[in-house]
Scaffold this active site. Structure first.
Site, PDB file in Angstrom:
ATOM      1  N   SER A   9       1.411  10.914  32.747  1.00  0.00           N
ATOM      2  CA  SER A   9       1.804  10.630  31.172  1.00  0.00           C
ATOM      3  C   SER A   9       2.976  10.194  31.428  1.00  0.00           C
ATOM      4  O   SER A   9       3.996  10.451  32.143  1.00  0.00           O
ATOM      5  CB  SER A   9       1.304  11.683  30.374  1.00  0.00           C
ATOM      6  OG  SER A   9       2.605  11.967  29.542  1.00  0.00           O
ATOM      7  N   LYS A  10       3.234   9.113  30.469  1.00  0.00           N
ATOM      8  CA  LYS A  10       4.741   8.610  30.332  1.00  0.00           C
ATOM      9  C   LYS A  10       5.722   9.621  29.797  1.00  0.00           C
ATOM     10  O   LYS A  10       6.915   9.499  29.844  1.00  0.00           O
ATOM     11  CB  LYS A  10       4.741   7.294  29.523  1.00  0.00           C
ATOM     12  CG  LYS A  10       4.096   7.387  28.123  1.00  0.00           C
ATOM     13  CD  LYS A  10       3.969   6.147  27.519  1.00  0.00           C
ATOM     14  CE  LYS A  10       3.804   6.289  26.160  1.00  0.00           C
ATOM     15  NZ  LYS A  10       3.493   4.792  25.373  1.00  0.00           N
ATOM     16  N   ARG A  11       5.066  10.885  29.269  1.00  0.00           N
ATOM     17  CA  ARG A  11       5.815  11.804  28.742  1.00  0.00           C
ATOM     18  C   ARG A  11       6.008  12.982  29.667  1.00  0.00           C
ATOM     19  O   ARG A  11       6.192  14.026  29.295  1.00  0.00           O
ATOM     20  CB  ARG A  11       5.281  12.541  27.317  1.00  0.00           C
ATOM     21  CG  ARG A  11       5.384  11.321  26.214  1.00  0.00           C
ATOM     22  CD  ARG A  11       4.927  11.861  24.914  1.00  0.00           C
ATOM     23  NE  ARG A  11       4.716  10.894  24.062  1.00  0.00           N
ATOM     24  CZ  ARG A  11       3.824   9.931  23.876  1.00  0.00           C
ATOM     25  NH1 ARG A  11       2.723  10.216  24.902  1.00  0.00           N
ATOM     26  NH2 ARG A  11       3.566   8.895  23.098  1.00  0.00           N
ATOM     27  N   ASP A  12       5.681  12.704  30.963  1.00  0.00           N
ATOM     28  CA  ASP A  12       5.756  13.749  31.908  1.00  0.00           C
ATOM     29  C   ASP A  12       7.179  14.341  32.058  1.00  0.00           C
ATOM     30  O   ASP A  12       8.383  13.722  31.714  1.00  0.00           O
ATOM     31  CB  ASP A  12       5.693  12.899  33.328  1.00  0.00           C
ATOM     32  CG  ASP A  12       5.769  14.011  34.539  1.00  0.00           C
ATOM     33  OD1 ASP A  12       4.989  14.515  34.639  1.00  0.00           O
ATOM     34  OD2 ASP A  12       6.961  14.072  35.283  1.00  0.00           O
ATOM     35  N   TYR A  51      12.763   6.892  26.390  1.00  0.00           N
ATOM     36  CA  TYR A  51      12.491   6.953  27.664  1.00  0.00           C
ATOM     37  C   TYR A  51      13.724   6.631  28.532  1.00  0.00           C
ATOM     38  O   TYR A  51      14.068   5.424  28.393  1.00  0.00           O
ATOM     39  CB  TYR A  51      11.371   6.490  28.230  1.00  0.00           C
ATOM     40  CG  TYR A  51      10.142   6.812  27.435  1.00  0.00           C
ATOM     41  CD1 TYR A  51       9.207   7.931  27.655  1.00  0.00           C
ATOM     42  CD2 TYR A  51       9.590   5.898  26.219  1.00  0.00           C
ATOM     43  CE1 TYR A  51       8.247   8.256  26.662  1.00  0.00           C
ATOM     44  CE2 TYR A  51       8.620   6.194  25.521  1.00  0.00           C
ATOM     45  CZ  TYR A  51       7.913   7.318  25.633  1.00  0.00           C
ATOM     46  OH  TYR A  51       6.640   7.537  24.819  1.00  0.00           O
TER      47      TYR A  51
END
Ligand code: GLU
Length: 517
Positions: free
Chosen positions: A269-272, A292
């Site tokens: 996920s881009k929120r890793d 980010y």
């Protein structure tokens, strides 16, 4: 097909910052295009106006530039024979409508007038009937308001009244659809699993399904490389090429495997939270307010980022891991791209940067260091700490234990600033009347040296320890702390040599004065 010029496109939608999965798609397309002396095109797929995010297009362009995988044709990179390259602009060419009309004329597409509420009722009805995948298809469309169920007159009346409608693909019932994917081999899907995809929306905009096919045909694309998430729609796309009579223009497909979370459990996920960025450059989403961090801003070298990405799902078939972009172009084939998902490895990602860091010359590192730490250096008074040679040597010593240039200051503060505090744990463990005494004797011995190299100071250190009857290991860390303030760092006697006699003696004296027991 054999004679077709190799032309690949990267076709992102400007719905957000380009995340690393997208960069990998661009990279693989770029590598293949370059390997075959073909073209690499950037097309912006902006037909979904509701999902448009400001700044995304510019971000995509800048990210590709930073990565060094520049298209030779397309938005931001100059026009070729197939301009324009934004779908919103291509719409004005009338091409999407023309192809949609061709499909309608050959009875492979139809008008549908159903409202959102009607579609909702249909879905609920199918769900209640326990239909596993409720969709608009060859069965359900018979109960809906479309040009297949309504009479010609009714359709005309609705159209004349300006009733909103969409154009849908007429997917046949129970037909086998076969297509070849370069990575996956033959894929066979029954048309029952394919819904009647919307091709033109009520605002007259084409959907992705129609637009990308029209553009791939018109732009003479030879290979369509995209993420695995498009695999379920591919059968519908095959039908569209077939119904348009353009199978000879159909690109070869390559659906890339997903990038998985480090534990392999689901899509990355881009929120890793691994601490490794998911985006090439810093990205701020003006719609969600989310920010980010980028690989660039975190201190990654673009070559390291690209090398790491190439290995996510592709392998050269050898043990080689470090590849320049030229070597990647040479070695890359789609046949060596894995079918299954590729696990993202944060530690390995840092390792790649470290490898590239080690390959840089000390002069290059010194230039980077000086620009990153410009402000810190400006506060240093001593001129000798700011010479090119000095900084180069500092870089040579600190790079061994670093992954990033931006760690160099923290790991090498002692090269610029004398310590004023000392690691408390080391003091607690190692500070004794005997060890302080040793430091004092060492100071005197250092004062007497005529040359002050690492080898000489180390020999002197050992000799003084021996004379004092104290094990070198007992006092080594205390000595390090007295010079640098901290318990770890680059090779100790290299630090000593670089700082020089006067500075080392002054630091040792300050240490004994500050640490009276
Ligand atoms: N616009 C599509 C996306 O961003 C592109 C897919 C494709 O390359 O065909 O996912």
């Amino acid at each position: 097909m054999e004679n077709k010029r190799v032309r690949l496109r990267f076709a992102p939608s400007p719905t957000g910052g380009l995340h690393m999965g997208g960069v990998r798609t661009a990279l693989f397309s770029y590598l293949f295009a370059k390997k075959h002396k073909g073209d690499f095109v950037l097309r912006i797929e902006d037909t979904d106006q509701t999902r448009y995010v400001g700044g995304a297009e510019e971000y995509i362009i800048n990210a590709l530039k930073w990565c060094g995988i520049e298209p030779n044709e397309g938005v931001g990179f100059g026009d070729g024979a197939h301009a324009p390259y934004r779908q919103s602009e291509r719409k004005k060419l009338g091409i999407y409508k023309k192809y949609a009309e061709q499909l309608i004329a050959s009875d492979h597409a139809y008008y549908a007038f159903d409202t959102a509420e009607e579609l909702d009722v249909m879905r609920k009805r199918l769900e209640a009937a326990k239909v596993t995948a409720p969709q608009y298809n060859s069965v359900s469309r018979q109960n809906m308001r479309n040009s297949l169920t309504l009479s010609g007159d009714e359709v005309k009346k609705l159209m004349d009244a300006g009733t909103p409608y969409v154009v849908r693909l007429k997917v046949p019932r129970n037909e086998e659809i076969r297509f070849h994917d370069i990575i996956r081999g033959w894929v066979v899907v029954n048309s029952t699993q394919v819904d009647d995809k919307v091709l033109l929306k009520s605002d007259g905009m084409p959907t992705y399904h129609l637009a990308h096919i029209v553009d791939d045909i018109e732009m003479e694309i030879s290979h369509a490389v995209r993420g695995e998430e498009w695999l379920p729609s591919a059968p519908a796309h095959i039908l569209i090429y077939r119904y348009l009579n353009k199978e000879d223009k159909m690109p070869l497909f390559a659906h890339l495997p997903l990038i998985l979370k480090p534990d392999g459990n689901g899509k990355l996920s881009k929120r890793d939270k691994s601490g490794i960025p998911m985006f090439p450059l810093d990205w701020h989403d003006e719609r969600t307010g989310e920010s980010y961090t980028g690989y660039r801003e975190s201190g990654f070298f673009p070559e390291a980022f690209i090398n790491m990405l190439a290995m996510l799902g592709w392998n050269p078939g050898t043990t080689q891991e470090i590849f320049s972009i030229e070597e990647l172009i040479e070695a890359f084939t789609f046949e060596r791209v894995n079918k299954s998902g590729a696990k993202f490895d944060p530690e390995k990602t840092k390792w790649f940067n470290q490898q590239y860091l080690r390959k840089k010359s000390d002069a290059e590192l010194a230039t980077l260091f000086s620009s990153i730490f410009e402000k810190d250096l400006a506060e240093i008074q001593e001129a000798r700490y700011k010479t090119k040679d000095y900084i180069e040597t500092v870089c040579k010593l600190v790079k061994e234990k670093a992954h990033f240039v931006n760690e160099f200051w923290a790991n090498g503060t002692c090269f610029f600033i004398a310590p004023t505090t000392y690691d408390a744990d080391v003091l607690k463990k190692r500070l004794t009347p005997a060890s302080i005494d040793f430091i004092k004797q060492l100071t005197e011995a250092f004062k007497d040296l005529n040359t002050f190299t690492a080898a000489e100071t180390e020999a002197t250190f050992k000799a003084v320890a021996e004379k004092a009857g104290i094990g070198a290991g007992q006092v080594m860390q205390l000595f390090r702390v007295s010079i640098s303030g901290v318990g770890g760092g680059p090779a100790l006697f290299e630090i000593v040599e670089l700082l020089g006699q006067a500075e080392v003696v002054s630091r040792l004296e300050a240490f004994s004065t500050n640490n009276v027991l």
